[in-house]
Structure formats: structure tokens, C-alpha cells
Write an enzyme that holds these catalytic residues in place. Sequence first.
Site, PDB file in Angstrom:
ATOM      1  N   GLY A 159       0.837  -1.198   0.000  1.00 22.39           N
ATOM      2  CA  GLY A 159       0.000   0.000   0.000  1.00 22.39           C
ATOM      3  C   GLY A 159       0.867   1.241   0.000  1.00 22.39           C
ATOM      4  O   GLY A 159       2.003   1.229   0.485  1.00 22.39           O
ATOM      5  N   GLU A 160       0.311   2.307  -0.557  1.00 24.15           N
ATOM      6  CA  GLU A 160       1.081   3.548  -0.634  1.00 24.15           C
ATOM      7  C   GLU A 160       0.119   4.715  -0.605  1.00 24.15           C
ATOM      8  O   GLU A 160      -0.922   4.703  -1.272  1.00 24.15           O
ATOM      9  CB  GLU A 160       1.908   3.567  -1.919  1.00 24.15           C
ATOM     10  CG  GLU A 160       2.991   4.612  -1.945  1.00 24.15           C
ATOM     11  CD  GLU A 160       3.992   4.393  -3.068  1.00 24.15           C
ATOM     12  OE1 GLU A 160       4.837   5.262  -3.270  1.00 24.15           O
ATOM     13  OE2 GLU A 160       3.899   3.332  -3.742  1.00 24.15           O
ATOM     14  N   GLY A 161       0.441   5.730   0.190  1.00 19.12           N
ATOM     15  CA  GLY A 161      -0.404   6.909   0.283  1.00 19.12           C
ATOM     16  C   GLY A 161       0.424   8.165   0.431  1.00 19.12           C
ATOM     17  O   GLY A 161       1.653   8.149   0.303  1.00 19.12           O
ATOM     18  N   GLY A 162      -0.278   9.265   0.725  1.00 22.17           N
ATOM     19  CA  GLY A 162       0.408  10.539   0.833  1.00 22.17           C
ATOM     20  C   GLY A 162       1.317  10.640   2.037  1.00 22.17           C
ATOM     21  O   GLY A 162       2.220  11.479   2.065  1.00 22.17           O
ATOM     22  N   TYR A 163       1.086   9.791   3.047  1.00 26.72           N
ATOM     23  CA  TYR A 163       1.842   9.924   4.285  1.00 26.72           C
ATOM     24  C   TYR A 163       2.784   8.762   4.567  1.00 26.72           C
ATOM     25  O   TYR A 163       3.472   8.753   5.578  1.00 26.72           O
ATOM     26  CB  TYR A 163       0.876  10.092   5.462  1.00 26.72           C
ATOM     27  CG  TYR A 163       0.025  11.325   5.339  1.00 26.72           C
ATOM     28  CD1 TYR A 163       0.606  12.588   5.301  1.00 26.72           C
ATOM     29  CD2 TYR A 163      -1.353  11.229   5.228  1.00 26.72           C
ATOM     30  CE1 TYR A 163      -0.170  13.716   5.166  1.00 26.72           C
ATOM     31  CE2 TYR A 163      -2.133  12.357   5.094  1.00 26.72           C
ATOM     32  CZ  TYR A 163      -1.538  13.604   5.070  1.00 26.72           C
ATOM     33  OH  TYR A 163      -2.320  14.723   4.933  1.00 26.72           O
ATOM     34  N   GLY A 164       2.819   7.790   3.690  1.00 28.88           N
ATOM     35  CA  GLY A 164       3.736   6.693   3.953  1.00 28.88           C
ATOM     36  C   GLY A 164       3.517   5.510   3.035  1.00 28.88           C
ATOM     37  O   GLY A 164       2.598   5.487   2.214  1.00 28.88           O
ATOM     38  N   ASP A 278     -11.307  10.095   7.208  1.00 20.64           N
ATOM     39  CA  ASP A 278     -10.877   9.652   5.882  1.00 20.64           C
ATOM     40  C   ASP A 278     -11.491   8.290   5.550  1.00 20.64           C
ATOM     41  O   ASP A 278     -10.808   7.355   5.151  1.00 20.64           O
ATOM     42  CB  ASP A 278      -9.351   9.582   5.809  1.00 20.64           C
ATOM     43  CG  ASP A 278      -8.833   9.578   4.380  1.00 20.64           C
ATOM     44  OD1 ASP A 278      -9.588   9.980   3.476  1.00 20.64           O
ATOM     45  OD2 ASP A 278      -7.685   9.168   4.165  1.00 20.64           O
TER      46      ASP A 278
END
Length: 446
Positions: A159-164, A278
Site C-alpha cells: 500500500g502507498e499513500g500521501g503519508y507513507g 478519511d
Amino acid sequence: MASSGGSSGDSIFTKKTPILGLKLYVLIAATIAVVLVVFALYFLFIRHRSCKRRRVGVKHRSGFLPLVCKEISEVNEPNQRQTTKNVSEKNSVFVVDDVAAIELESKKRSSESKESSTTSSSALSSSTDSLGSFGWGRWYSLTELQTATNQFSGDNVIGEGGYGIVYRGVLHDGSVVAVKNLLNNKGQAEKEFKVEVEAIGKVKHKNLVGLIGYCAEGAQRLLVYEYIDNGNLEQWLHGDVGPVSPLTWEIRMKIAIGTAKGLAYLHEGLEPKVVHRDVKSSNILLDRKWNAKVSDFGLAKLLGSEKSHVTTRVMGTFGYVSPDYASTGMLNEGSDVYSFGVLLMEIITGRSPVDYSKPPGEMNLVDWFKGKVASRRGEELVDPLIDVPPPPRALKRILLVCLRCIDMDANKRPKMGQIVHMLEADEFPYRAVSIVLLMLCLSTYS
């Protein structure tokens, strides 16, 4: 005769014995003296041993127990407030507002492990494991997590997002975990680290992803979660699943109910309550039995019972954010309810909240959804990839829940606990549902 008996008695005690030629009375006296000395020595030995045990006990407490007590006090000091209380369970949750204390403890343990020998290292590991049962999670060294994720290999990214970035990891005991490596953009890693710990800490609920532990070394901030092995809802709704979705209507309702229960626990089962902020399909993880688990609390906010809302910078994902929160910045649990309503529409239709590939009138899921209901074409909302469509009454009931969740008046939106009951209800009076739907549609478009 008396005199004779007396002399006979005297002759018995004064008569010499074969033992060193000692007289009988001397031998008796010596025996009594030896017995007394033996008893005295035994008593002194027992007393000395007891004192020694007490001294060892004091040394043990001074050597080990204060370390545990100190760690507990660091978690529970007045300036590090107790922020979350598990109401339905007996465990209390303690949080750390001062991450510097965590860093200090991490450095201390790292140096201890480097200085110790193989034997003492294993003892320290055992001590660390036992200490991990206190506070709100187990401490992991950066080396442990690097090894678990194969040096944060790209092959392990799940997984990948804006914060990590989230990696799949296998710990030394063989257990599989999800390791979230927070990106340190302008101190954001520090903020999200604290927020996630404050929001869920050791909170346990079957519909919430559990936080197992953490790592704080230097600028590195990592969180270790339980590993959920069936991807997220977004992948199953919008990925390439073939001509027929494996998500049947019954499975979709199970996911919706599980998500609602997790949010209801955050809103109504904790003090202070937690507003997720969120709620979206990519943050709903699924296990092999299609049980939903709400994840990613990096944007969560705590809301005390004495507060009806908090004013904050608007954060969230476009398409899920409630209009009232977006326009005023006033956040409360009603914001999550709106987001859940959009998520429920997404579950029913298989469409993203915003899809620019659709015709102009269908780009926005909420507007398209309302239009279909208003024109009494609700059956056209069902995802065409569902092989067996839902019963009409069940569909109408879920459409009602969607419309209530996205009510423009935040005060009229139901609580998450009420939503759970609405979703679980087997039957709603058909006529009542139809009338309510019609009234809602008319009021929306009047």
C-alpha cells in the site's frame, strides 16, 4: 539401706564410662551442651539465610522493577494524558504525547542490546517482550523491521499513500505484519505517528485494524499493524475482477455492516470519541471471510464528550468529504456519517465517488445517485457485475440509508449505531420506506 541406695546411685553417675574414660554425668552434660550448640547454629543459619533472601529481593526490585514502573509513569504522567477509554472492554488505553520519550527509550534499549553479550541479549529481549505488554504497543528496533521487510523492498509494498508506504513484513517469530513507514515531509511523520497512537493505541475491535507496535529511531517513525491478507475494498470494487464480481450483494452488505460497526465503536464506544476523517474504500481492508476492518487513522481527530465539534483544517479525500465540513471546517462524527453514505453508494453501484470518464451528468456519484432515486429508477443503481440482484425491499432499505447519511443538514444524519441497526434490519415496512424515500427526494430537489 538408704545409705546403700544413695551410694549405689552415686556410683552410677560417678562411674567411669568406656568413652574416653569420662564419668557418666560428665558425658550427659557434654551431650546436652552439644545439642544446644547444634540448635543454636541451626537457628543462626536459618536467620542468616532469611536475611540474605530479603537482601536479594531488594536488589532484584531495585535492579528491574523500577525500570517497569518508570516506563509506566512515562506513559501516564499528567502531561501525557489518558486519551482513550475502552468502554465496552475492560482495558484502558494510554497514549504518549511526547514522542521524545519514546526516542529516548528506543536509544537506551538499542545501546543496551549492543553492549550485551549473546546471553544477556536474549535476556534483554525477554525483558523487552514483557515490557511490551504495558502501555500501548511493543517496541521494535529499526533493524528488526528492516529485516522483516527485506530492507523495505519494493517487492513487499502492499500500500502507498500521501503519508507513507505500507510493507508486508515477517517477524523473527514467523508472524506476518503490515509495517507503515511514515514519510517525514515537514514533520508530517511525527504528527501522524502521534495521531495514530492517540486514535487507536491498544483499542481492540474486530472491525478495526489493530496497532501492534511502533518504532521511533532518529527521524524514522514506523507503525506495525496486524496484517490483513485480502486487499482492500477499492481493489475489489474497481479492479479487474472479471465479468462477475466475487462481491455478491450479501457480501457487500456484510462489508457495509462491518464498516458501520467499526465506525460506531469509534464514535460511541470510546471516550473521547474518534472521528476518522478519511472513510473511503481504500481504507477498508478485507480478510478471507470478507470481514471489514477500518484502517489508516492518520487523519483522525479526538472529540471530547463536552464538545459538539472541533474546527480544523479540512482534510480528507475528494468525493467523500461532507459539504458542511468542507465549507466551515467544523468537524464532528456527522462528517464520517456522510463519508460512509458515499462509501455505501460506492458499494451498491461499483462506481467511484468521482469518475471523470463518465458523461457529465454521471461524474459525481452523489448527484447521479440522487437523480436515479428521484426518478424511481433505483434498480439501475445496482452494480451490473452483481450476478444476482438484491430483493427490491432490501434495495429500497439500503437506498434510504444512503440518502439519510448524505442529508445536507448534518444534524439530521443518523448516528453510526443507528445505521448499524438500519442495515441489519431484515424488514422495513415497504410502504413506509417508499413514502420516506419520496419525501426525501422531493425535499432534495424542491
